[in-house]
Design a protein around this motif. Structure first.
Motif, PDB file in Angstrom:
ATOM      1  N   ALA A 266       0.836  -1.207   0.000  1.00 57.48           N
ATOM      2  CA  ALA A 266       0.000   0.000   0.000  1.00 57.48           C
ATOM      3  C   ALA A 266       0.869   1.254   0.000  1.00 57.48           C
ATOM      4  CB  ALA A 266      -0.932  -0.002   1.205  1.00 57.48           C
ATOM      5  N   VAL A 267       1.942   1.242   0.789  1.00 60.70           N
ATOM      6  CA  VAL A 267       2.861   2.382   0.842  1.00 60.70           C
ATOM      7  C   VAL A 267       3.583   2.536  -0.494  1.00 60.70           C
ATOM      8  CG1 VAL A 267       4.943   3.309   1.927  1.00 60.70           C
ATOM      9  CG2 VAL A 267       3.165   2.244   3.334  1.00 60.70           C
ATOM     10  N   ILE A 268       4.129   1.433  -1.009  1.00 62.02           N
ATOM     11  CA  ILE A 268       4.837   1.470  -2.295  1.00 62.02           C
ATOM     12  C   ILE A 268       3.897   1.917  -3.408  1.00 62.02           C
ATOM     13  CG2 ILE A 268       6.031   0.087  -4.034  1.00 62.02           C
ATOM     14  CD1 ILE A 268       7.676   0.627  -1.511  1.00 62.02           C
ATOM     15  N   SER A 269       2.700   1.368  -3.424  1.00 58.41           N
ATOM     16  CA  SER A 269       1.726   1.702  -4.467  1.00 58.41           C
ATOM     17  C   SER A 269       1.313   3.166  -4.402  1.00 58.41           C
ATOM     18  CB  SER A 269       0.492   0.808  -4.343  1.00 58.41           C
ATOM     19  OG  SER A 269       0.828  -0.551  -4.508  1.00 58.41           O
ATOM     20  N   SER A 270       1.212   3.710  -3.201  1.00 55.93           N
ATOM     21  CA  SER A 270       0.855   5.121  -3.039  1.00 55.93           C
ATOM     22  C   SER A 270       1.949   6.020  -3.600  1.00 55.93           C
ATOM     23  CB  SER A 270       0.608   5.438  -1.563  1.00 55.93           C
ATOM     24  OG  SER A 270      -0.482   4.691  -1.064  1.00 55.93           O
ATOM     25  N   LEU A 271       3.202   5.620  -3.424  1.00 57.17           N
ATOM     26  CA  LEU A 271       4.318   6.390  -3.992  1.00 57.17           C
ATOM     27  C   LEU A 271       4.280   6.333  -5.516  1.00 57.17           C
ATOM     28  CD1 LEU A 271       7.222   5.345  -1.571  1.00 57.17           C
ATOM     29  CD2 LEU A 271       5.916   7.487  -1.576  1.00 57.17           C
ATOM     30  N   PHE A 272       3.969   5.160  -6.053  1.00 55.13           N
ATOM     31  CA  PHE A 272       3.859   5.023  -7.513  1.00 55.13           C
ATOM     32  C   PHE A 272       2.646   5.794  -8.034  1.00 55.13           C
ATOM     33  CE2 PHE A 272       7.021   1.726  -7.219  1.00 55.13           C
ATOM     34  CZ  PHE A 272       7.601   1.691  -8.486  1.00 55.13           C
ATOM     35  N   LEU A 273       1.585   5.843  -7.246  1.00 57.22           N
ATOM     36  CA  LEU A 273       0.422   6.649  -7.611  1.00 57.22           C
ATOM     37  C   LEU A 273       0.825   8.109  -7.797  1.00 57.22           C
ATOM     38  CD1 LEU A 273      -2.775   7.175  -7.721  1.00 57.22           C
ATOM     39  CD2 LEU A 273      -2.551   7.634  -5.273  1.00 57.22           C
ATOM     40  N   ILE A 274       1.595   8.621  -6.844  1.00 57.83           N
ATOM     41  CA  ILE A 274       2.049  10.010  -6.917  1.00 57.83           C
ATOM     42  C   ILE A 274       2.973  10.215  -8.123  1.00 57.83           C
ATOM     43  CG2 ILE A 274       3.412  11.784  -5.727  1.00 57.83           C
ATOM     44  CD1 ILE A 274       2.400  10.530  -3.078  1.00 57.83           C
ATOM     45  N   GLY A 275       3.864   9.235  -8.354  1.00 56.39           N
ATOM     46  CA  GLY A 275       4.754   9.319  -9.505  1.00 56.39           C
ATOM     47  C   GLY A 275       3.990   9.354 -10.824  1.00 56.39           C
ATOM     48  N   ALA A 276       3.009   8.461 -10.965  1.00 55.19           N
ATOM     49  CA  ALA A 276       2.192   8.423 -12.187  1.00 55.19           C
ATOM     50  C   ALA A 276       1.331   9.671 -12.315  1.00 55.19           C
ATOM     51  CB  ALA A 276       1.318   7.172 -12.181  1.00 55.19           C
ATOM     52  N   MET A 277       0.949  10.234 -11.197  1.00 52.74           N
ATOM     53  CA  MET A 277       0.138  11.449 -11.194  1.00 52.74           C
ATOM     54  C   MET A 277       0.939  12.649 -11.703  1.00 52.74           C
ATOM     55  SD  MET A 277      -1.881  13.022  -7.892  1.00 52.74           S
ATOM     56  CE  MET A 277      -0.359  13.407  -6.994  1.00 52.74           C
TER      57      MET A 277
ATOM     58  N   LEU B 275      -2.479  -4.437  -6.592  1.00 55.56           N
ATOM     59  CA  LEU B 275      -2.648  -3.113  -6.015  1.00 55.56           C
ATOM     60  C   LEU B 275      -1.706  -2.105  -6.668  1.00 55.56           C
ATOM     61  CD1 LEU B 275      -3.935  -1.269  -3.902  1.00 55.56           C
ATOM     62  CD2 LEU B 275      -2.210  -2.034  -2.260  1.00 55.56           C
ATOM     63  N   LEU B 276      -0.478  -2.516  -6.932  1.00 57.64           N
ATOM     64  CA  LEU B 276       0.513  -1.625  -7.532  1.00 57.64           C
ATOM     65  C   LEU B 276       0.056  -1.127  -8.902  1.00 57.64           C
ATOM     66  CD1 LEU B 276       3.364  -0.357  -7.538  1.00 57.64           C
ATOM     67  CD2 LEU B 276       4.187  -2.489  -8.572  1.00 57.64           C
ATOM     68  N   ILE B 277      -0.343  -2.034  -9.772  1.00 63.76           N
ATOM     69  CA  ILE B 277      -0.752  -1.654 -11.125  1.00 63.76           C
ATOM     70  C   ILE B 277      -2.048  -0.848 -11.099  1.00 63.76           C
ATOM     71  CG2 ILE B 277      -1.448  -2.519 -13.378  1.00 63.76           C
ATOM     72  CD1 ILE B 277       1.551  -2.764 -12.753  1.00 63.76           C
ATOM     73  N   THR B 278      -2.971  -1.205 -10.214  1.00 61.65           N
ATOM     74  CA  THR B 278      -4.221  -0.456 -10.119  1.00 61.65           C
ATOM     75  C   THR B 278      -3.965   0.971  -9.660  1.00 61.65           C
ATOM     76  OG1 THR B 278      -5.382  -2.509  -9.541  1.00 61.65           O
ATOM     77  CG2 THR B 278      -6.556  -0.457  -9.172  1.00 61.65           C
ATOM     78  N   MET B 279      -3.048   1.154  -8.728  1.00 63.91           N
ATOM     79  CA  MET B 279      -2.724   2.498  -8.242  1.00 63.91           C
ATOM     80  C   MET B 279      -1.980   3.307  -9.306  1.00 63.91           C
ATOM     81  SD  MET B 279      -3.830   3.170  -5.130  1.00 63.91           S
ATOM     82  CE  MET B 279      -2.738   4.037  -3.987  1.00 63.91           C
ATOM     83  N   ILE B 280      -1.108   2.658 -10.059  1.00 63.16           N
ATOM     84  CA  ILE B 280      -0.445   3.358 -11.167  1.00 63.16           C
ATOM     85  C   ILE B 280      -1.489   3.806 -12.191  1.00 63.16           C
ATOM     86  CG2 ILE B 280       1.113   3.064 -13.135  1.00 63.16           C
ATOM     87  CD1 ILE B 280       2.811   1.212 -11.383  1.00 63.16           C
ATOM     88  N   SER B 281      -2.438   2.942 -12.478  1.00 60.23           N
ATOM     89  CA  SER B 281      -3.515   3.283 -13.417  1.00 60.23           C
ATOM     90  C   SER B 281      -4.297   4.492 -12.905  1.00 60.23           C
ATOM     91  CB  SER B 281      -4.452   2.089 -13.604  1.00 60.23           C
ATOM     92  OG  SER B 281      -3.759   0.967 -14.109  1.00 60.23           O
TER      93      SER B 281
END
Length: 371
Positions: A52-63, A346-352
């Motif tokens: 969840a933490v890693i995915s949130s960071l990737f979410l911000i990166g993709a954002m 979770l990682l790919i969904t958050m990147i999306s």
């Protein structure tokens, strides 16, 4: 340059809150099983929290990363995806679980190439059809090429076997095609072929036939093929309106298999009742409305088609999962987006979701400049 005031903060915050909700429910659904298997009730909780933490960071990166970048590297994504899906089928490389070979072990963590394939195909389809809009009426030149890649990936996923994910990717890419200027007769032809292919592969395997027949009448074999669905029904029934309270599920005590993955919504219903169901459904409805609005306001065809693909893929996946636990659809192993246990999912969904936020931010930026 994207600025914070261009970001849809409401969507961003809701996504983070929902991921936190998912982590809590993974712990609640998994701690009895985790204690028995690993002598550590928090085993799955710690892993999901990490992702969840890693995915949130990737979410911000993709954002933050301009979504137009994906057009340039789309072919590389396709090559990587095809390579990974081939590797997973090689004995000694792919990891087998529950009679399926869908994982590759990386540093002690299991990664599912199919999760990457979900996003890759959306990017590739959006990239191709945004470039070929002028040729979309020409079936051979403007429609067929991406479908060849899709057919290869569909075949590789059947080899795992993973008809559920293959079908999800098929429908998600189909939604992108639907929102182009494709001729109706071409769309009808492709839809007919897709349905025929799905029926053919669903019926050619005794295992898949059992899955299909068991959801129609799970009580006919309540201790066999219908076991999961029957216990899902019990879990949902005992939840009532307000539920048994967080942590109060009985079915997760060894009765309901995959309680923290495929059937986590059954546990949510049992513990949080109708109230919990409404929270989850409201989130997906909110995400759907936001996603459609982002697509409609996108500044280019690529952004529009990519936003459509991401939005519908998440919603279709949620629909398949919820339909399975209710006995409306066959059980396919499709997880509930943002909530079910699973790091790569979770990682790919958050990147999306991050890409969706970036498309929205670019639209807001141009509106601000024009204003």
């Amino acid at each position: 340059m994207i600025r914070m005031r261009n970001i849809d903060l409401t969507l961003f915050v809701v996504l983070l809150l929902f991921v936190i909700f998912g982590v809590v429910m993974v712990y609640s659904a998994s701690y009895p099983y985790a204690y028995i298997q690993y002598d550590n009730a928090a085993h799955y909780f710690h892993r999901q929290l990490f992702w969840a933490v890693i995915s949130s960071l990737f979410l911000i990166g993709a954002m933050i990363m301009p979504y137009q970048v994906y057009k340039k590297i789309s072919p590389l994504f396709v090559m990587f995806t095809l390579t990974a899906l081939v590797l997973v089928l090689i004995p000694g490389v792919g990891v087998e679980r529950n009679f399926s070979t869908r994982w590759i072990s990386i540093g002690g963590f299991l990664f599912q190439p199919v999760e990457f394939a979900k996003l890759t195909m959306l990017i590739y389809f959006a990239y191709f059809y945004s470039r070929k809009e002028a040729y979309i009426g020409h079936f051979g030149k403007g429609v067929i090429p991406p479908l060849i890649i899709l057919a290869v990936i569909f075949g590789l996923l059947l080899g795992q076997p993973d008809l559920g994910s293959a079908t999800l990717i098929l429908f998600s890419c189909g939604m992108i095609l639907f929102f182009t200027s494709i001729r109706f007769r071409h769309l009808f032809l492709l839809a007919s072929v897709a349905v025929a292919v799905f029926i053919f592969f669903a019926m050619m395997s005794p295992y898949r036939i059992e899955r299909i027949t068991s959801f129609m009448d799970p009580f006919a074999d309540a201790q066999g093929a219908g076991y999961q669905l029957v216990n899902s029904y019990i879990s949902i029934h005992t939840g009532g309106i307000i539920g048994n309270g967080l942590g109060g599920s009985v079915q997760k005590l060894g009765y309901l298999p995959e309680a923290h993955t495929d059937f986590i919504m059954s546990i949510i219903t049992e513990e949080l009742g109708l109230f919990g169901v409404m929270i989850v459904l409201s989130f997906y409805f909110f995400l759907f409305i936001k996603g459609v609005r982002i697509a409609m306001s996108a500044r280019d065809e690529f952004g529009k088609l990519l936003a459509i693909g991401i939005t519908f893929q998440i919603i279709i996946q949620a629909f398949i999962n919820l339909g399975a636990i209710l006995g409306m659809l066959p059980i396919t192993g499709i997880t509930l987006p943002f909530i079910s246990y699973g790091g790569s999912s979770l990682l790919i969904t958050m990147i999306s979701a991050g890409i969706l936020l970036n498309i929205s931010a670019f639209s807001n930026k141009y509106v601000e400049q024009e204003g």
